[in-house]
Design an enzyme around this catalytic site. Structure first.
Site, PDB file in Angstrom:
ATOM      1  CE  LYS A 146      -5.381  -5.613   0.753  1.00  0.00           C
ATOM      2  NZ  LYS A 146      -4.456  -4.573   1.220  1.00  0.00           N
ATOM      3  CD  GLU A 178      -1.456  -0.251   8.640  1.00  0.00           C
ATOM      4  OE1 GLU A 178      -0.962  -1.361   8.359  1.00  0.00           O
ATOM      5  OE2 GLU A 178      -2.681  -0.043   8.688  1.00  0.00           O
TER       6      GLU A 178
END
Length: 282
Positions: A146, A178
């Site tokens: 992340k 995604e």
């Protein structure tokens, strides 16, 4: 007066400043998390900080914080700003040093910053569903971290906005990965499909919650690759994220998902999510 956490202190918003040489600013050299608050409590906060520290480890960043210390940090910030419903953004960078691609030698102190935002849940969108478009996934090959490096996500999201869509569903070749800021699921013949956990996607915390709910409700949950064609032929499509929760997608690339209505399994997952908010908020 809004408070921000930075460099180990809780300061007024206007006093929250970082160096122009901060590596998060010049290189995107850092990581972040976003944590949801419901009724003054932190949702799945332990899981968020486990991922935060994993991301730090993956980029060789020693934060010298425990999960418990991070939880207390954001809990205090939540109270300082009287946030009941909203979120907490927290990021860590490799610190401020003269610009050089390699890590600073000797290492400098990381900069950790956090702020809060109050907002309500997206009730209308959760009830009616939203639209999405598809686009090629142009991001780097460590999407499991992340990272602050979000330019690919930003461009994909702006592409969605241009076409009045709520999300850009990304694909590498024919394989759906995604969303620009979400995980993606195709529901077909009573089975939930989503991309397996690897370097091409972020293992979302809400994704994990959906998997737990599916297990509780005995809904088959398969982590396997699927194509854009399969996605568009699905009975139901959803995306998930900390902000979007369990969000129905009712139209993709201008075409309805089946009859364009929110499906029964989606509703089942949404109901399960409500229970998890109650049981996993502290």
């Amino acid at each position: 007066m809004t408070k921000v956490f930075i460099n180990g202190e809780f300061v007024n918003e206007e006093d929250a400043k970082v160096s122009y040489e901060d590596r998060g600013y010049v290189f995107g050299d850092g990581i972040y998390e976003y944590i949801r608050a419901y009724d003054g409590k932190l949702f799945t906060v332990k899981e968020h900080f486990e991922r935060f520290l994993r991301s730090a480890e993956e980029i060789g960043l020693d934060l010298n914080y425990t999960i418990e210390e991070l939880i207390e940090l954001v809990r205090r910030l939540l109270k300082e700003n009287n946030v009941v419903n909203g979120g907490i953004y927290i990021q860590a960078t490799r610190g401020a040093a003269p610009r050089n691609h390699s890590f600073p030698t000797p290492p400098v102190k990381p900069v950790i910053m956090a702020f809060t935002k109050s907002y309500d849940r997206p009730y209308e969108e959760l009830e009616q569903g939203v639209y999405a478009i598809t686009t090629e996934d142009i991001r780097w090959l460590r999407c499991d971290i992340k990272s602050l490096n979000l330019l690919g996500n930003v461009l994909a999201k702006e592409y969605a906005v241009k076409y009045n869509a709520a999300e850009a569903i990304q694909h590498r070749g024919d394989i759906v990965t995604e969303g620009a800021s979400s995980n993606v699921y195709a529901i077909k013949d009573g089975v939930i499909y989503t991309h397996p956990v690897n370097n091409f996607i972020l293992n979302g915390i809400t994704r994990r919650v959906i998997k737990w709910i599916a297990e509780d409700e005995q809904i088959p949950f398969k982590e396997e690759k699927f194509t854009v064609e399969f996605l568009k032929s699905a009975d139901e499509v959803i995306i998930s994220s900390t902000s979007a929760e369990v969000m129905p997608i009712t139209k993709i690339d201008g075409e309805n998902v089946q009859d364009g209505q929110v499906g029964t399994i989606t509703r089942q997952l949404q109901q399960g999510f409500e229970k998890y908010i109650q049981s996993h908020s502290i």
